[in-house]
Design a protein around this motif. Structure first.
Motif, PDB file in Angstrom:
ATOM      1  N   ARG A  61       1.368   9.605  -5.714  1.00 35.70           N
ATOM      2  CA  ARG A  61       1.668  10.978  -5.332  1.00 35.70           C
ATOM      3  C   ARG A  61       2.915  11.543  -6.011  1.00 35.70           C
ATOM      4  O   ARG A  61       3.316  12.656  -5.718  1.00 35.70           O
ATOM      5  N   ALA A 116      -4.720   9.624  -1.806  1.00 36.90           N
ATOM      6  CA  ALA A 116      -4.044   8.484  -2.424  1.00 36.90           C
ATOM      7  C   ALA A 116      -4.332   7.197  -1.662  1.00 36.90           C
ATOM      8  O   ALA A 116      -4.540   6.147  -2.255  1.00 36.90           O
ATOM      9  N   ARG A 117      -4.353   7.296  -0.327  1.00 32.42           N
ATOM     10  CA  ARG A 117      -4.645   6.092   0.471  1.00 32.42           C
ATOM     11  C   ARG A 117      -6.061   5.595   0.195  1.00 32.42           C
ATOM     12  O   ARG A 117      -6.308   4.403   0.096  1.00 32.42           O
ATOM     13  N   LYS A 118      -6.970   6.547   0.037  1.00 32.15           N
ATOM     14  CA  LYS A 118      -8.358   6.172  -0.259  1.00 32.15           C
ATOM     15  C   LYS A 118      -8.438   5.479  -1.620  1.00 32.15           C
ATOM     16  O   LYS A 118      -9.155   4.483  -1.799  1.00 32.15           O
ATOM     17  N   GLU A 119      -7.670   6.015  -2.559  1.00 29.93           N
ATOM     18  CA  GLU A 119      -7.675   5.409  -3.905  1.00 29.93           C
ATOM     19  C   GLU A 119      -7.142   3.982  -3.859  1.00 29.93           C
ATOM     20  O   GLU A 119      -7.710   3.064  -4.469  1.00 29.93           O
ATOM     21  N   VAL A 120      -6.057   3.779  -3.130  1.00 29.85           N
ATOM     22  CA  VAL A 120      -5.462   2.440  -3.060  1.00 29.85           C
ATOM     23  C   VAL A 120      -6.417   1.472  -2.366  1.00 29.85           C
ATOM     24  O   VAL A 120      -6.638   0.343  -2.836  1.00 29.85           O
ATOM     25  N   ALA A 134      -1.904  12.655   0.740  1.00 30.31           N
ATOM     26  CA  ALA A 134      -1.695  11.273   1.172  1.00 30.31           C
ATOM     27  C   ALA A 134      -3.029  10.605   1.457  1.00 30.31           C
ATOM     28  O   ALA A 134      -3.240   9.430   1.135  1.00 30.31           O
ATOM     29  N   VAL A 167       0.791   4.255  -2.694  1.00 32.25           N
ATOM     30  CA  VAL A 167       0.451   5.641  -2.328  1.00 32.25           C
ATOM     31  C   VAL A 167       1.546   6.581  -2.821  1.00 32.25           C
ATOM     32  O   VAL A 167       1.270   7.622  -3.431  1.00 32.25           O
ATOM     33  N   ASP A 168       2.787   6.207  -2.596  1.00 33.84           N
ATOM     34  CA  ASP A 168       3.895   7.053  -3.058  1.00 33.84           C
ATOM     35  C   ASP A 168       3.877   7.191  -4.579  1.00 33.84           C
ATOM     36  O   ASP A 168       4.130   8.269  -5.125  1.00 33.84           O
ATOM     37  N   THR A 188       0.820  -1.213   0.000  1.00 30.24           N
ATOM     38  CA  THR A 188       0.000   0.000   0.000  1.00 30.24           C
ATOM     39  C   THR A 188       0.851   1.259   0.000  1.00 30.24           C
ATOM     40  O   THR A 188       0.613   2.202  -0.773  1.00 30.24           O
TER      41      THR A 188
END
Lengths: 296, 481
Positions: A93, A109-113, A106, A89-90, A85
């Motif tokens: 971004r 991106a975390r929500k997307e992953v 962040a 995320v990185d 994950t």
């Protein structure tokens, strides 16, 4: 003393291996601060043609596997993605969002992953269920058993939207794989890195070589070859504007490719109800009706 | 006492007179109208070459008017209570049943197919398609799991071929209307009459005006219709070549598309099949409707050990098929639909012989002086590369080839750009389902061939097109989920 990071050039994912593009070309990915984030392969038409050959070979073996087995492999992709994950995320971004000079937050991106991984789980579950949901037993006149069941269309081009780079690809890839097809994905052009991380995840998730293939490159260069290649059976995914759609549908007419495209700007990838429907699998299946007499 | 030793059949003609008008007009917005272009074409009986009637050739203005009528009718028809829509379709089904003899005779006169087939196959299926789809009107919300409010698409442009004129009309119009769409349909230029008779039935059943519009004409009328900008959905049955042109012309327009195109379907006979049953299936597969069937079993693959037996039995069976007057109730093989189609078939036979195939034409019965006729025949010693093994002939011509192993049968059966139908003959249960699952075809007939039913989805894979017609899956192309 500051340590220089080791920056790799991200390669293509073809037939289970990671070759460089046969063209020897790369493209540079620029970060928010105008620094080089990464080098990626600028895939060529020839790369796509090579990929189609390997995908075609992988197709019968993938479809011949039991649905339970395919289901577990899709779930394995989700398991492996969960463990990576932070890397995903990185990767999301690393470039600015379209029309801005800022990377996604962040949290975004975390929500997307998370949404993408959950989507893989959802479609892992569909593998051994959608044939019952969309197939039928047909009450025909006369003494016949008559039933209709879905089979995979075959080698599918999967055109990812530019954004969201990870969730977009997963959302179009998962239904194709759950349907028993093999996929040749074209990664987001503006940020191909999450797609290549996903490729590395697939490579370590028991996905047979050639079932998932990921190319990076320019849409304007590769879409015409997706459209015109006569051994690609279907094209799904997201278009950036109607001209891309027209181009893909025009080429598809020549060998009757099945085309199911949506305009990227109109898709809400976070709408689980819409995106997890079995009717997202159906465009990449062929209904086979089988008759057999019964009785003496 | 003398015993009649002549076993030939006495003529048994069907005598119902369908009362064909000298002139037929377009059916637009509930009225029979002359074409604004004032151009007409003749439709003839292919068995006698006698002109049956003169029909209007719809031009751009006519197509505009028909699409506008369908658009106007769509607003109301799509909001009509589903139970009420259903009543119209049920009523149409009933009227078709009541007028089925007249329609069967008209179909046979305009198209050339034997009355036995139009009476016993086409018309019962036509009625069943309307009856079956009538019942779907108020059940659409249960048809597609999760999609509780499916919506009609809008105005449908439907273009159909000449091999099953009224049946193709039913396949197209019944599901479209059941889902709340309105239609403009173009029948083939050689077989327009039953579609216009159907328009009369729509009037009799008080179908709201504009819900069904019929425009007659040839390819140009069809092109104008499918390329019309106010059409939302195209449904086409016909050749792969035209289907590709339609797909190309609709690229980027957002029009929904279903295509049912050509075929070169394999029929595979294993040595462990019931050979006598298989022979009947082969006959049904390729000589039904003069072979003018998109899913005809036109490539016969016979396992090598029974090849000579199958050829001998086929010759014997073929010599018993009666070719001639389609209105005769004893006729098995009727007239070829048109002179142009007959020329195409003859050209293929010539090329088959030139490429080295052996011609078998067991019947030497005399043919009528007038009309378009082709005796049922088959070609043996055909190689996979031969033209007659690769291209759709659309006539009563079978290409016979042999194979040794199941693997070889599968790979050769699939070695075609088409994928409409396939047949398999063997008494081994597990083998037959293994083969069925590996054949690339939308319809697979096991120990039978050319079976159709309103509840059974029909359609192709690969270059035979996409979308299904019939049953629940047939609704899918007329709904947005």
């Amino acid at each position: 003393m500051a340590r220089e990071p080791i920056l790799k050039t991200w390669k293509l994912f073809i037939g289970g291996a990671f070759p460089r593009t046969e063209s020897g070309r790369t493209m540079i990915l620029w970060g928010a601060d105008d620094r080089v984030v990464a080098h990626c392969c600028q895939g060529s038409r020839k790369d796509l043609r090579n990929t189609v050959e390997l995908a075609r070979k992988a197709l019968p073996r993938w479809w011949a596997r039991d649905a339970y087995n395919r289901s577990q492999i899709l779930y394995r992709i989700a398991e492996m993605a969960e463990g990576r994950t932070a890397e995903l995320v990185d990767a999301i971004r690393c470039v600015p969002e379209a029309g801005t000079d800022r990377a996604p937050t962040a949290a975004t991106a975390r929500k997307e992953v998370a949404c993408g991984i959950d989507r893989l789980v959802a479609f892992a579950g569909w593998c051994d269920k959608f044939p019952q949901v969309i197939g039928s037993r047909n009450p025909v006149n006369g003494p016949y058993h008559d039933f209709t069941m879905p089979e995979p269309t075959g080698v599918c081009g999967v055109i990812a939207p530019n954004e969201p780079s990870f969730l977009g690809l997963v959302s179009h890839l998962a239904p194709v794989l759950a349907g028993g097809n093999v996929a040749i994905a074209l990664a987001s052009e503006t940020n191909p890195l999450p797609s290549m991380v996903l490729a590395e995840i697939c490579a370590t998730s028991d996905v047979p070589g050639g079932v998932v293939n990921v190319l990076t490159g320019y849409r304007r260069e590769l879409l015409p070859e997706f459209a015109d290649h006569r051994d690609i059976d279907a094209i799904g995914g997201a278009t950036e504007g109607n001209e891309e759609r027209r181009l893909l549908e025009l080429g598809a007419a020549d060998n009757m490719k099945r085309v199911r495209l949506e305009h990227a700007a109109e898709i809400d990838y976070h709408d689980d109800d819409a995106r997890h429907s079995p009717w997202t699998i159906e465009p990449f299946t062929e209904m086979k009706t089988i008759w057999h007499p019964s009785g003496s | 006492m003398t015993v009649n030793s002549d076993w030939t059949y006495a003529p048994a003609p069907e005598r119902v007179d369908p009362e064909i008008a000298e002139r037929h007009r377009l059916f637009i917005d509930g009225r029979f109208l002359s074409s604004r272009g004032r151009r007409t074409f003749e439709t003839a009986n292919p068995a006698t070459e006698a002109v049956l009637s003169e029909c209007d050739e719809a031009n751009a203005a006519d197509v505009d008017a028909a699409v506008a009528a369908a658009r106007a009718a769509f607003r109301k028809w799509s909001r009509t209570r589903p139970q009420e829509r259903a009543k119209h379709l049920y009523r149409i089904a009933r009227r078709i049943q009541e007028r089925s003899r007249e329609l069967a005779v008209l179909e046979t006169m305009d198209g050339g197919k034997p009355i036995r087939e139009s009476r016993d196959v086409d018309l019962p299926l036509v009625a069943q398609h309307f009856f079956h789809n009538a019942g779907w009107c108020d059940k659409l919300k249960y048809a597609f799991p999760g999609a509780t409010d499916p919506k009609p698409i809008g105005v449908c442009a439907q273009v159909i071929p000449w091999n099953f004129p009224l049946l193709m009309l039913a396949w197209k119009i019944a599901p479209a209307l059941a889902c709340g769409n309105t239609v403009v349909l173009k029948p083939a230029e050689t077989t327009p009459l039953t579609a216009l008779r159907f328009a009369e039935i729509c009037e009799e059943c008080e179908l709201p005006k504009g819900v069904v519009n019929i425009v007659t004409g040839a390819g140009e009328t069809g092109r104008l219709l499918v390329e019309h900008p106010d059409v939302d959905k195209i449904a086409f049955t016909g050749s792969t070549e035209v289907g590709k042109r339609i797909a190309a012309s609709s690229a980027g327009t957002g029009k929904r598309l279903t295509l049912e195109l050509g075929g070169k379907s394999p029929n595979i006979v294993f040595a462990d099949a019931s050979i006598d049953q298989a022979i009947e299936g082969i006959v049904q597969g390729i000589w039904f409707n003069q072979g003018h069937v998109c899913c005809a079993g036109s490539r016969l693959f016979v396992q090598e050990s029974v090849l000579s037996e199958v050829i001998t039995k086929l010759e014997r069976r073929l010599s018993t098929l009666r070719v001639g007057d389609p209105l005769d109730k004893n006729t098995d093989v009727g007239a070829i639909n048109s002179g142009a189609q007959l020329a195409t078939i003859r050209d293929y036979l010539e090329r088959g012989r030139a490429e080295g195939a052996t011609m078998h034409e067991p019947s030497d019965a005399s043919l009528p002086d007038k009309g378009h006729w082709c005796r049922p025949c088959f070609l043996s010693d055909v190689q996979p590369s031969h033209v007659v093994a690769r291209e759709e002939i659309f006539g009563p011509v079978l290409a016979v080839m042999s194979f040794r192993t199941p693997e070889e049968a599968i790979s050769r059966a699939n070695d075609t750009r088409f994928g409409l139908a396939a047949g398999v003959w063997t008494d081994k249960g597990s083998k037959i389902f293994e083969i069925a699952s590996r054949l690339q075809a939308g319809v697979v007939w096991l120990n039978t061939y050319n079976r159709f039913d309103a509840t059974s989805p029909f359609g192709g894979v690969k270059e035979s097109g996409f979308g299904r017609e019939g049953g629940l899956h047939g609704l899918r192309g007329y709904l947005s989920l």
